[in-house]
Each structure stands twice: as structure tokens, then as C-alpha cells.
Design an enzyme around this catalytic site. Structure first.
Site, PDB file in Angstrom:
ATOM      1  N   THR A 199      -1.632  -8.856  11.123  1.00 13.37           N
ATOM      2  CA  THR A 199      -0.244  -8.586  11.498  1.00 13.37           C
ATOM      3  C   THR A 199       0.076  -7.109  11.675  1.00 13.37           C
ATOM      4  O   THR A 199       1.139  -6.769  12.195  1.00 13.37           O
ATOM      5  CB  THR A 199       0.726  -9.158  10.442  1.00 13.37           C
ATOM      6  OG1 THR A 199       0.519  -8.484   9.196  1.00 13.37           O
ATOM      7  CG2 THR A 199       0.533 -10.659  10.274  1.00 13.37           C
ATOM      8  N   HIS A 258       0.830  -1.203   0.000  1.00 12.57           N
ATOM      9  CA  HIS A 258       0.000   0.000   0.000  1.00 12.57           C
ATOM     10  C   HIS A 258       0.869   1.260   0.000  1.00 12.57           C
ATOM     11  O   HIS A 258       1.082   1.914   1.026  1.00 12.57           O
ATOM     12  CB  HIS A 258      -0.927  -0.008   1.224  1.00 12.57           C
ATOM     13  CG  HIS A 258      -2.091  -0.933   1.055  1.00 12.57           C
ATOM     14  ND1 HIS A 258      -2.787  -1.467   2.117  1.00 12.57           N
ATOM     15  CD2 HIS A 258      -2.686  -1.428  -0.060  1.00 12.57           C
ATOM     16  CE1 HIS A 258      -3.755  -2.241   1.665  1.00 12.57           C
ATOM     17  NE2 HIS A 258      -3.709  -2.228   0.343  1.00 12.57           N
ATOM     18  N   GLU A 295      -5.497  -8.097   3.927  1.00 15.87           N
ATOM     19  CA  GLU A 295      -4.941  -9.181   4.740  1.00 15.87           C
ATOM     20  C   GLU A 295      -6.043  -9.958   5.443  1.00 15.87           C
ATOM     21  O   GLU A 295      -5.985 -11.192   5.555  1.00 15.87           O
ATOM     22  CB  GLU A 295      -3.948  -8.638   5.763  1.00 15.87           C
ATOM     23  CG  GLU A 295      -3.311  -9.745   6.591  1.00 15.87           C
ATOM     24  CD  GLU A 295      -2.393  -9.238   7.686  1.00 15.87           C
ATOM     25  OE1 GLU A 295      -2.250  -9.944   8.708  1.00 15.87           O
ATOM     26  OE2 GLU A 295      -1.817  -8.142   7.536  1.00 15.87           O
ATOM     27  N   HIS A 306      -0.165  -8.851   0.991  1.00 14.41           N
ATOM     28  CA  HIS A 306      -1.197  -8.976   2.018  1.00 14.41           C
ATOM     29  C   HIS A 306      -1.794 -10.376   2.098  1.00 14.41           C
ATOM     30  O   HIS A 306      -2.460 -10.712   3.072  1.00 14.41           O
ATOM     31  CB  HIS A 306      -2.328  -7.972   1.744  1.00 14.41           C
ATOM     32  CG  HIS A 306      -1.836  -6.582   1.491  1.00 14.41           C
ATOM     33  ND1 HIS A 306      -1.666  -6.071   0.218  1.00 14.41           N
ATOM     34  CD2 HIS A 306      -1.463  -5.607   2.340  1.00 14.41           C
ATOM     35  CE1 HIS A 306      -1.206  -4.836   0.300  1.00 14.41           C
ATOM     36  NE2 HIS A 306      -1.066  -4.534   1.564  1.00 14.41           N
ATOM     37  N   CYS A 333       3.300  -8.417  13.470  1.00 13.10           N
ATOM     38  CA  CYS A 333       4.649  -8.668  12.968  1.00 13.10           C
ATOM     39  C   CYS A 333       5.677  -7.787  13.666  1.00 13.10           C
ATOM     40  O   CYS A 333       5.369  -6.732  14.228  1.00 13.10           O
ATOM     41  CB  CYS A 333       4.697  -8.481  11.450  1.00 13.10           C
ATOM     42  SG  CYS A 333       4.827  -6.782  10.892  1.00 13.10           S
ATOM     43  N   HIS A 346      -9.913  -5.087   5.035  1.00 11.67           N
ATOM     44  CA  HIS A 346      -8.487  -4.990   4.720  1.00 11.67           C
ATOM     45  C   HIS A 346      -8.075  -6.233   3.933  1.00 11.67           C
ATOM     46  O   HIS A 346      -8.517  -7.341   4.239  1.00 11.67           O
ATOM     47  CB  HIS A 346      -7.663  -4.869   6.001  1.00 11.67           C
ATOM     48  CG  HIS A 346      -6.216  -4.559   5.753  1.00 11.67           C
ATOM     49  ND1 HIS A 346      -5.297  -5.537   5.431  1.00 11.67           N
ATOM     50  CD2 HIS A 346      -5.532  -3.381   5.752  1.00 11.67           C
ATOM     51  CE1 HIS A 346      -4.116  -4.971   5.258  1.00 11.67           C
ATOM     52  NE2 HIS A 346      -4.233  -3.671   5.441  1.00 11.67           N
ATOM     53  N   ASN A 383      -0.726  -0.274   8.829  1.00  8.28           N
ATOM     54  CA  ASN A 383       0.352  -0.040   9.798  1.00  8.28           C
ATOM     55  C   ASN A 383       0.702   1.442   9.903  1.00  8.28           C
ATOM     56  O   ASN A 383       1.069   1.921  10.974  1.00  8.28           O
ATOM     57  CB  ASN A 383       1.574  -0.904   9.462  1.00  8.28           C
ATOM     58  CG  ASN A 383       2.341  -0.417   8.261  1.00  8.28           C
ATOM     59  OD1 ASN A 383       3.189   0.470   8.363  1.00  8.28           O
ATOM     60  ND2 ASN A 383       2.051  -0.981   7.094  1.00  8.28           N
TER      61      ASN A 383
END
Length: 326
Positions: free
Chosen positions: A183, A59, A144, A92, A213, A142, A243
Site C-alpha cells: 500500500t 515507523h 507489510e 503493517h 492507499c 518490509h 511511504n
């Protein structure tokens, strides 16, 4: 570079107002993002342009535009990929049906899913095989989350976004529950949700290790290290980057005004009025070139003094898929 105090820096001469920059480290690209971008680049070298990529590889518009110039074509669905073209799946992760359909069509495909996301996928499969219903902590919509939920049949996982969701949960068998997480979540928010789950379902089983993560955790911790010393913070990243958005939230919780910017030209100098010490960090999909671009843009209006504040050193490297590794 580790320094303890901005007072140790030499002042910059000139008539511009002073601005001390506290630049968080680590910041920017993580090992999973590095690997995903390299997979696309190597695929273009191996197969020639164009190489199709299902969803943005990471992203960040700057990264996507650079890869597009090299010969990548970004699509949202596999149906948009011609039968004779190679395709890369984004960092992702994708639902299990996507590579199945790609193989069914005889497509050449490469999986750039971050290995730490793949680890969550494998855990979901193991827990489901044990007969456990999985409560997945993440943000609806999202990529992921879509990819992780798509590893199991419909109904095998329930998405949980907030502590309020935990209170509202209705489960058939509280003794056979497990939880996993996206994550790229807020470490603090996720800890609160996990505690709420454990209070409500004492027999719930957690992951073998931390799902959030290392890069997400490290970047949030680095922001906490500097935010209380800053009047404001700029987080370099995309508005669809989970993130990066979490870094804004972390900075604000630590008492600093915070704003997400995609690159130097996006800086709102009116917003910076009165700021003497500015923190800077970058989300895991933002390249270092954008950090330097932001600093250079600030230097057109301020006498900038830079201080990198190092929280931890990252040495993680992920292997490339077989067939692409040098």
C-alpha cells in the site's frame, strides 16, 4: 489554507536570510496510523500497563517513544510476550500464523492492521481460492510485505520488486495469474511495473480497486504540486518508513534536491546553503508536532515565511475494534 504564490506573503523583518517554506498538504498522519496509535493508547487505558506491541506500531521513533512512556513494550516476536499480557499487532499487518498462535496461547490480542492493508489480505485469499497465483509488488523485508505474504501458504505468492523482476519471472500457468501491491509504494514506479506485467501476461487479473492507499497517493501528489517550485525539500519521516522514502524519490524526480529528516535536530544546514525556497512534507507516520519542530528549527537560522499548499482534503476515518470504541 490555499494560497497561490509566495509573493502574497508578508516579508518577515529581521537580519536573518529569507527562506520561503512551501508546506505540502496533506502530510503526516493518515487514518490508519491515527487508528493504530489510538488502539495502543486505549489498550493501555483498558488493561493497564504494560501492553505489548509486536513490531513498531508505526515507523516513527517519536511516536514509539511516546507510547513506550505511556506503558507500551515493543517486541519483534510473539514469543517475547508473557502469557498474561495483552498484545497489539502493528499497523503493517502480520502473517496469519501470528494471531493463530496468540489465540492458541490464550493471549488477549488486538489487531491494529490498517484496514486498507487488511483489504489486500482479503483480496489475496479470494484470488488464491480462485486458483490464481499472485504476483505481489512490494519491497522485500518490509513488515507489510511479510504480513501479506504470510496470509497464504508458501509458494502461493511471488514477490516482484522491479520491472527487471517481471522480465525474469517464470510461471507455471500464465492464464491464472493475479497481482496485488503493497500500500505504500511509489505510484509511478508501481504503474510501470503493472504495465510490464500486463504486457507480459495479458490475462493477468488486477485488484478490484487501487491497492496503493489514498494517503500514500495523496502525499506523493502533494509533493509533485510543490517540488518544481522548490530548490530543495525536506521529508519528515523515519528511515524505515516506506511511504516517507517514496516521498524523497518523488521530490527528486520532480527536480528538487530532497533529504529525509527524522526531526528538527537532524537538519543539515550546510546542505541548505543556497536554498531560497524549501518544500516540507511528512510521511504518513510522522506527527504534525515534528513538522512544527522542523519549522521552528529553521526559524533559528532564517527569516521564515510559510505557505501551505493544499492538494486535497482528507476526511477518512477508520473505526476502532469492538471493545475499544467509546
Amino acid at each position: 489554507m490555499i494560497q497561490a504564490d509566495t509573493a502574497a506573503l508578508e516579508p518577515v523583518a529581521g537580519g536573518l536570510p529569507p527562506l520561503d517554506l512551501l508546506i505540502a498538504a496533506p502530510r503526516g498522519f493518515c487514518a490508519g496510523v491515527d487508528r493504530a496509535i489510538r488502539i495502543v493508547e486505549l489498550a493501555i487505558e483498558k488493561y493497564g500497563a504494560p501492553v505489548y506491541v509486536r513490531h513498531e506500531i508505526v515507523h516513527n521513533k517519536y511516536v514509539v517513544d511516546e507510547l513506550r512512556e505511556k506503558g507500551a513494550i515493543f517486541v519483534e516476536e510473539l514469543d517475547e510476550v508473557p502469557d498474561d499480557a495483552p498484545v497489539v499487532f502493528s499497523a503493517h499487518g502480520v502473517p496469519k500464523i501470528v494471531p493463530f498462535k496468540a489465540s492458541e496461547r490464550g493471549l488477549t490480542w488486538l489487531d491494529a492492521t490498517c484496514p486498507l492493508v487488511s483489504k489486500v489480505h482479503r483480496q489475496a485469499e479470494r484470488l488464491s481460492e480462485q486458483g490464481r497465483h499472485i504476483l505481489f509488488i512490494g519491497h522485500e523485508g518490509h513488515p507489510e510485505v511479510i504480513g501479506t505474504l504470510g496470509q497464504l501458504p508458501d509458494g502461493a505468492m511471488t514477490l516482484v520488486e522491479t520491472e527487471a523482476d517481471v522480465a525474469a519471472l517464470e510461471v507455471a500457468d500464465p492464464a491464472n495469474l493475479a497481482f496485488l501491491t503493497q500500500t505504500t509504494l511509489s505510484v509511478d514506479d508501481t504503474a510501470a511495473i503493472v504495465e510490464a506485467l500486463k504486457r507480459r501476461f495479458p490475462m493477468i487479473q488486477g485488484p478490484r480497486g487501487e491497492d496503493i492507499c489514498y494517503a500514500t497517493s495523496n502525499r506523493q501528489a502533494a509533493v509533485k504540486t510543490i517540488a518544481h517550485r522548490c530548490d530543495a525539500m525536506l521529508v519528515i519521516g523515519a528511515p524505515n518508513s516506506s511511504n516517507s522514502l517514496r516521498l524523497v524519490e518523488v521530490a527528486e524526480r520532480e527536480g528538487a534536491r530532497a533529504m529525509l529528516v527524522q526531526r528538527g535536530e537532524c537538519i543539515d544546514f550546510d546542505w541548505l546553503k543556497g536554498v531560497r525556497t524549501l518544500g516540507i512534507t511528512a510521511g504518513a507516520s510522522a506527527p504534525e508536532v515534528l513538522v512544527r519542530e522542523v519549522v521552528d528549527r529553521l526559524a533559528t537560522r532564517y527569516a521564515v515565511r510559510e505557505l501551505e499548499v493544499e492538494h486535497t482534503i482528507e476526511r477518512m476515518i477508520f473505526k476502532l475494534p469492538r471493545g475499544l470504541a467509546a
